[in-house]
Motif scaffolding. Structure first.
Motif, PDB file in Angstrom:
ATOM      1  N   HIS B  79       4.374  -4.947  29.900  1.00  0.00           N
ATOM      2  CA  HIS B  79       4.530  -6.347  30.310  1.00  0.00           C
ATOM      3  C   HIS B  79       3.261  -7.126  29.973  1.00  0.00           C
ATOM      4  O   HIS B  79       2.312  -6.570  29.412  1.00  0.00           O
ATOM      5  N   TYR B  80       3.298  -8.400  30.266  1.00  0.00           N
ATOM      6  CA  TYR B  80       2.208  -9.322  29.920  1.00  0.00           C
ATOM      7  C   TYR B  80       1.538  -9.727  31.232  1.00  0.00           C
ATOM      8  O   TYR B  80       1.962 -10.673  31.883  1.00  0.00           O
ATOM      9  N   MET B  83       1.104 -13.558  32.778  1.00  0.00           N
ATOM     10  CA  MET B  83       2.311 -14.343  32.490  1.00  0.00           C
ATOM     11  C   MET B  83       3.508 -13.783  33.243  1.00  0.00           C
ATOM     12  O   MET B  83       4.381 -14.548  33.681  1.00  0.00           O
ATOM     13  N   ARG B  86       3.580 -15.108  36.727  1.00  0.00           N
ATOM     14  CA  ARG B  86       3.885 -16.547  36.660  1.00  0.00           C
ATOM     15  C   ARG B  86       5.343 -16.792  36.361  1.00  0.00           C
ATOM     16  O   ARG B  86       5.987 -17.656  36.961  1.00  0.00           O
ATOM     17  N   LEU B 143      15.739 -12.894  35.019  1.00  0.00           N
ATOM     18  CA  LEU B 143      14.644 -11.935  34.815  1.00  0.00           C
ATOM     19  C   LEU B 143      14.805 -11.207  33.487  1.00  0.00           C
ATOM     20  O   LEU B 143      13.826 -10.957  32.778  1.00  0.00           O
ATOM     21  N   LYS B 144      16.050 -10.863  33.160  1.00  0.00           N
ATOM     22  CA  LYS B 144      16.288 -10.086  31.949  1.00  0.00           C
ATOM     23  C   LYS B 144      15.948 -10.862  30.687  1.00  0.00           C
ATOM     24  O   LYS B 144      15.643 -10.260  29.653  1.00  0.00           O
ATOM     25  N   THR B 145      16.049 -12.179  30.742  1.00  0.00           N
ATOM     26  CA  THR B 145      15.844 -12.970  29.525  1.00  0.00           C
ATOM     27  C   THR B 145      14.586 -13.835  29.552  1.00  0.00           C
ATOM     28  O   THR B 145      14.223 -14.412  28.534  1.00  0.00           O
ATOM     29  N   ARG B 146      13.909 -13.923  30.713  1.00  0.00           N
ATOM     30  CA  ARG B 146      12.772 -14.847  30.829  1.00  0.00           C
ATOM     31  C   ARG B 146      11.504 -14.244  31.384  1.00  0.00           C
ATOM     32  O   ARG B 146      10.501 -14.955  31.530  1.00  0.00           O
ATOM     33  N   ALA B 147      11.519 -12.968  31.745  1.00  0.00           N
ATOM     34  CA  ALA B 147      10.289 -12.329  32.220  1.00  0.00           C
ATOM     35  C   ALA B 147       9.758 -11.431  31.100  1.00  0.00           C
ATOM     36  O   ALA B 147      10.523 -10.690  30.478  1.00  0.00           O
ATOM     37  N   PRO B 148       8.461 -11.528  30.796  1.00  0.00           N
ATOM     38  CA  PRO B 148       7.920 -10.818  29.627  1.00  0.00           C
ATOM     39  C   PRO B 148       7.699  -9.320  29.862  1.00  0.00           C
ATOM     40  O   PRO B 148       6.586  -8.856  30.083  1.00  0.00           O
ATOM     41  N   PHE B 149       8.826  -8.587  29.803  1.00  0.00           N
ATOM     42  CA  PHE B 149       8.801  -7.119  29.832  1.00  0.00           C
ATOM     43  C   PHE B 149       9.453  -6.612  28.552  1.00  0.00           C
ATOM     44  O   PHE B 149      10.373  -7.244  28.025  1.00  0.00           O
TER      45      PHE B 149
END
Lengths: 83, 181
Positions: B79-80, B83, B86, B143-149
């Motif tokens: 992950h980032y 970010m 955030r 979460l699946k499309t907008r969290a940087p994992f």
């Protein structure tokens, strides 16, 4: 400017982050991609399929036409796959 | 069907509507967001979300687990830092703005996770079930499309590959887009 790479973009570039000073004519994310791609064969390989790369400027998702004005941290990565 | 003292979050309307008042002050819900390698405790997190309150009628939970598809040995989640927190806080704030929630918890793990391991926890609490259930579904879709994992799959033979984003995840996230926004 600090540039971060994640997932397979990081693997292809070969480093997780680097400090760069692009010339003033590099004004947006797409311009930075083109400039970075010329830095090494690894960078070129990472950015070869630009459509598969996503970006964030100062930790916010950014489109290719997003300005780099005020950009301290720019990140490049594949589409996210969390959850 | 419902007992007279059933205050389970069903919206009975009228005279049967629960009459308890909130024990917590009115105001903005502050979501709990954590990004961690350690496992999480569903029961403890659920209890924490409703502790000291009598205005919660429904608590919805989603736990995402690591599946053993195609002989998978482990998922490695990158992950980032910075970010990620955030982005999740922003998604949770969006859920709190769209639904009348009394509480919201999102915990997302990173690092190496073996099949059966829990990956992500979403908890939403509200006075009524619809808000809790809908906001829980919204949160995991976004979460699946907008969290940087990013997930990397490791297989028993030593092979590995990065998981690719799925069109159906984009479609699931898109159904929550605000029309005309």
């Amino acid at each position: 400017m600090r540039v971060l790479y994640f997932a397979w973009v990081r693997q292809k570039v070969g480093v997780a982050e680097e400090d760069v000073s692009p010339p003033p004519e590099v004004r947006d994310v797409a311009g930075l991609v083109a400039w970075l791609a010329a830095r090494s064969p690894g960078h070129a390989a990472a950015f070869a399929q630009a459509r598969q790369i996503r970006a964030a400027v100062n930790q916010e998702f950014a489109t290719p036409d997003a300005s780099l004005a005020g950009a301290e941290e720019v990140a490049f990565f594949p589409p996210v796959t969390g959850g | 069907m419902s007992a007279p003292d059933d205050h389970s979050g069903e919206d009975h309307g009228g005279l049967n509507r629960p009459r308890q008042v909130a024990s917590a002050p009115e105001g903005r819900v502050v979501p709990t967001v954590r990004v961690q390698e350690a496992p999480f405790d569903l029961a403890a997190e659920s209890a924490a979300l409703v502790a000291g309150r009598v205005d919660v009628g429904g608590l919805a939970s989603f736990v995402g687990l690591c599946r053993a598809d195609d002989g998978l040995a482990a998922l490695v989640l990158e992950h980032y830092p910075g970010m990620t927190e955030r982005a999740i806080a922003g998604i949770a704030a969006e859920a709190c703005a769209r639904w009348p929630l009394t509480g919201c918890t999102v915990i997302h793990r990173h690092g190496r996770l073996e099949p059966g391991a829990p990956i992500v926890l979403v908890l939403t609490a509200s006075s009524h079930r619809a808000a809790a259930l809908e906001s829980c579904a919204f949160l995991i879709d976004w979460l699946k499309t907008r969290a940087p994992f990013w997930k990397r799959e490791e297989f028993a033979g030593g092979a590995e590959r990065w998981v690719e984003a799925k069109a159906e995840d984009d479609a699931a996230a898109a159904r929550w887009e605000m029309r005309g926004a």
